[in-house]
Enzyme design. Structure first.
Site, PDB file in Angstrom:
ATOM      1  N   ASP A   1       4.617 -22.894   6.118  1.00  0.00           N
ATOM      2  CA  ASP A   1       5.188 -23.990   5.885  1.00  0.00           C
ATOM      3  C   ASP A   1       6.356 -23.873   5.258  1.00  0.00           C
ATOM      4  O   ASP A   1       7.167 -24.804   5.204  1.00  0.00           O
ATOM      5  CB  ASP A   1       4.209 -24.707   4.651  1.00  0.00           C
ATOM      6  CG  ASP A   1       2.996 -24.900   5.485  1.00  0.00           C
ATOM      7  OD1 ASP A   1       1.846 -25.301   4.633  1.00  0.00           O
ATOM      8  OD2 ASP A   1       2.884 -24.841   6.702  1.00  0.00           O
TER       9      ASP A   1
ATOM     10  N   GLN B   1       1.042 -21.945  15.911  1.00  0.00           N
ATOM     11  CA  GLN B   1       2.142 -21.646  15.019  1.00  0.00           C
ATOM     12  C   GLN B   1       1.854 -20.393  13.828  1.00  0.00           C
ATOM     13  O   GLN B   1       2.455 -20.099  13.240  1.00  0.00           O
ATOM     14  CB  GLN B   1       2.603 -22.853  14.455  1.00  0.00           C
ATOM     15  CG  GLN B   1       3.013 -23.912  15.397  1.00  0.00           C
ATOM     16  CD  GLN B   1       3.330 -25.242  15.019  1.00  0.00           C
ATOM     17  OE1 GLN B   1       3.944 -25.737  14.311  1.00  0.00           O
ATOM     18  NE2 GLN B   1       1.933 -25.985  14.806  1.00  0.00           N
TER      19      GLN B   1
ATOM     20  N   VAL C   1       0.767  -1.220  -0.040  1.00  0.00           N
ATOM     21  CA  VAL C   1       0.079  -0.052  -0.071  1.00  0.00           C
ATOM     22  C   VAL C   1       0.851   1.027  -0.136  1.00  0.00           C
ATOM     23  O   VAL C   1       0.721   2.147  -0.810  1.00  0.00           O
ATOM     24  CB  VAL C   1      -0.952  -0.179   1.195  1.00  0.00           C
ATOM     25  CG1 VAL C   1      -1.593   1.251   1.304  1.00  0.00           C
ATOM     26  CG2 VAL C   1      -1.905  -1.057   1.224  1.00  0.00           C
TER      27      VAL C   1
ATOM     28  N   GLY D   1      -0.972 -22.813  -3.600  1.00  0.00           N
ATOM     29  CA  GLY D   1      -2.340 -22.654  -4.021  1.00  0.00           C
ATOM     30  C   GLY D   1      -2.744 -21.455  -4.530  1.00  0.00           C
ATOM     31  O   GLY D   1      -3.375 -21.186  -5.564  1.00  0.00           O
TER      32      GLY D   1
ATOM     33  N   ALA E   1      15.893 -31.029  19.609  1.00  0.00           N
ATOM     34  CA  ALA E   1      14.998 -32.008  19.580  1.00  0.00           C
ATOM     35  C   ALA E   1      16.211 -33.479  19.515  1.00  0.00           C
ATOM     36  O   ALA E   1      17.067 -33.476  18.815  1.00  0.00           O
ATOM     37  CB  ALA E   1      13.983 -32.043  18.408  1.00  0.00           C
TER      38      ALA E   1
ATOM     39  N   MET F   1       3.023 -27.903  12.532  1.00  0.00           N
ATOM     40  CA  MET F   1       2.629 -27.765  11.410  1.00  0.00           C
ATOM     41  C   MET F   1       3.679 -28.010  10.227  1.00  0.00           C
ATOM     42  O   MET F   1       4.684 -28.380  10.261  1.00  0.00           O
ATOM     43  CB  MET F   1       1.882 -26.395  11.366  1.00  0.00           C
ATOM     44  CG  MET F   1       0.471 -26.482  11.776  1.00  0.00           C
ATOM     45  SD  MET F   1      -0.443 -24.920  11.660  1.00  0.00           S
ATOM     46  CE  MET F   1      -2.050 -25.298  12.161  1.00  0.00           C
TER      47      MET F   1
ATOM     48  N   ARG G   1      10.375 -28.557  27.671  1.00  0.00           N
ATOM     49  CA  ARG G   1      11.635 -29.138  28.336  1.00  0.00           C
ATOM     50  C   ARG G   1      11.816 -28.897  29.778  1.00  0.00           C
ATOM     51  O   ARG G   1      11.853 -29.602  30.665  1.00  0.00           O
ATOM     52  CB  ARG G   1      12.738 -28.607  27.465  1.00  0.00           C
ATOM     53  CG  ARG G   1      14.101 -29.517  27.768  1.00  0.00           C
ATOM     54  CD  ARG G   1      15.312 -29.016  26.968  1.00  0.00           C
ATOM     55  NE  ARG G   1      15.215 -29.300  25.379  1.00  0.00           N
ATOM     56  CZ  ARG G   1      15.410 -30.340  24.897  1.00  0.00           C
ATOM     57  NH1 ARG G   1      15.655 -31.481  25.601  1.00  0.00           N
ATOM     58  NH2 ARG G   1      15.089 -30.463  23.346  1.00  0.00           N
TER      59      ARG G   1
END
Ligand code: ADP
Ligand code: F6P
Length: 328
Positions: free
Chosen positions: A126, A259, A23, A103, A185, A168, A153
């Site tokens: 993603d 997320q 904008v 998409g 992890a 996700m 943790r």
């Protein structure tokens, strides 16, 4: 030039920063700017509003999207596309900025085929879009997962438990690998790299023998395809298996839509601002069917078709390094 901007697909932190950049840059160059509400749905229903500079005040720091987003299957139909074309022609819009995932870019391609200049800005947590190292929202989402891992943790180490944390990513593991590597992890399960769960059990039991009695196992939601319900989510299925096979006290946390929210990080705000700026520059140069992205920290431009056909791959090196870093 009359420029329209819409946000589509899953919302992502930083989308508002992108809207603001589009904008402000367009107004700076004397264009009229319109916001299209709820993704492609707003195109069909004519929910298209003029935006001035004040319309994008105080949104830089906000997650979500002031234009809202939606999934609009009707736009995949000729009837829906005809409605959209009529709306755009009625307003005389000739340039469009589409912020979303792959998409949404397929939708942008349709608008281009209708004769409207279109530029795509990659916006999805993603981070599974080709031709860009990062999509808007990914950095913020990974930091949200890291914050959750820190909190988990604390309790995992207090009770010597195994925590399975589902993140996700739709059918990709980018969030899981990024957060797994930088969050320490003990195991990372992603659809791009299926493993034998008994090997994960061995890691957990070996760690326990060596005195590391708590573990965090990150599972990308798409690890198992098409979970029918939350009870059969990838995280749940992995957690159930690990608990039964190891006998360890196990808990499952599905982070879900946490997320997708939160104030965008510096990185996402800067990325969104630079990409929004470049997208308008392309429209002003009558460029179309392009995607703006960032490669090696440089803003670059690619044909939308190339972005749609370039499959982004997980870094096997990062995945292996995460394993080395968490071994004891
Ligand atoms: P993302 O952009 O995050 O991948 P989706 O895959 O849900 O999200 O796509 C968002 C929207 O883009 C869809 O709801 C639809 O309106 C539009 N879209 C997706 N694919 C196409 C297509 N092949 N043709 C036209 N529009 C599409
Ligand atoms: O594409 C972004 C994303 O958050 C994916 O990671 C997730 O699988 C999907 O959207 C969830 O979609 P919805 O918000 O429609 O439930």
């Amino acid at each position: 030039m009359k420029i329209g901007v819409l946000t589509s697909g899953g919302d992502a932190p930083g989308m508002n920063a992108a809207i603001r950049a589009v904008v402000r840059k367009a107004l700076y160059h004397g264009c009229q700017v319109y916001g299209i509400k709820r993704g492609f749905s707003g195109l069909l229903t004519g929910e298209i509003v003029p935006l001035d500079s004040r319309a994008v005040s105080d949104i830089l720091q906000k997650g979500g999207t002031i234009l809202q987003s939606a999934r609009c299957p009707e736009f995949k139909t000729p009837e829906g596309q005809a409605k959209a074309k009529a709306q755009l022609e009625k307003l005389g819009l000739n340039g469009l900025v589409i912020v979303g995932g792959d998409g949404s870019f397929r939708g942008a391609r349709v608008l281009n085929q209708m004769g409207f200049l279109t530029v795509g800005i990659p916006g999805t947590i993603d981070n599974d879009i080709g031709c860009t190292d990062y999509s808007i929202g990914f950095d913020t989402a990974v930091n949200t997962v890291l914050d959750a891992m820190n909190k988990i943790r604390d309790t995992a180490s207090s009770h010597n438990r195994v925590y399975v944390v589902e993140v996700m990513g739709k059918n990709s593991g980018f969030i899981a690998v990024a957060a797994g590597l930088t969050g320490g992890a003990e195991a990372i399960l992603i659809p791009e790299n299926p493993v034998n769960l008994d090997d994960i059990c061995k890691i957990i039991l070996t760690n326990a023998k060596l005195g590391k009695a708590h573990s965090i196992v990150l599972v990308a939601e798409g690890y198992y395809e098409d979970p029918i319900s939350a009870q059969q989510s990838s995280g749940f299925r992995v957690g159930k298996y690990l608990a039964e096979k190891t006998g360890c006290d196990t808990r499952i946390t599905i982070l879900g839509h946490l997320q997708r929210g939160g104030t965008p990080t510096f990185f996402d705000r800067k990325l969104a601002t630079l990409l929004g700026n470049k997208a308008v520059e392309l429209l002003l140069d009558n460029e179309t069917e392009k995607m703006v992205g960032i490669i090696n920290n440089r803003i670059q431009v690619f044909p939308l078709e190339k972005a749609l056909t370039t499959k982004k791959t997980i870094s096997k090196q990062e995945l292996e390094l995460a394993g080395i870093m968490s071994s004891i």
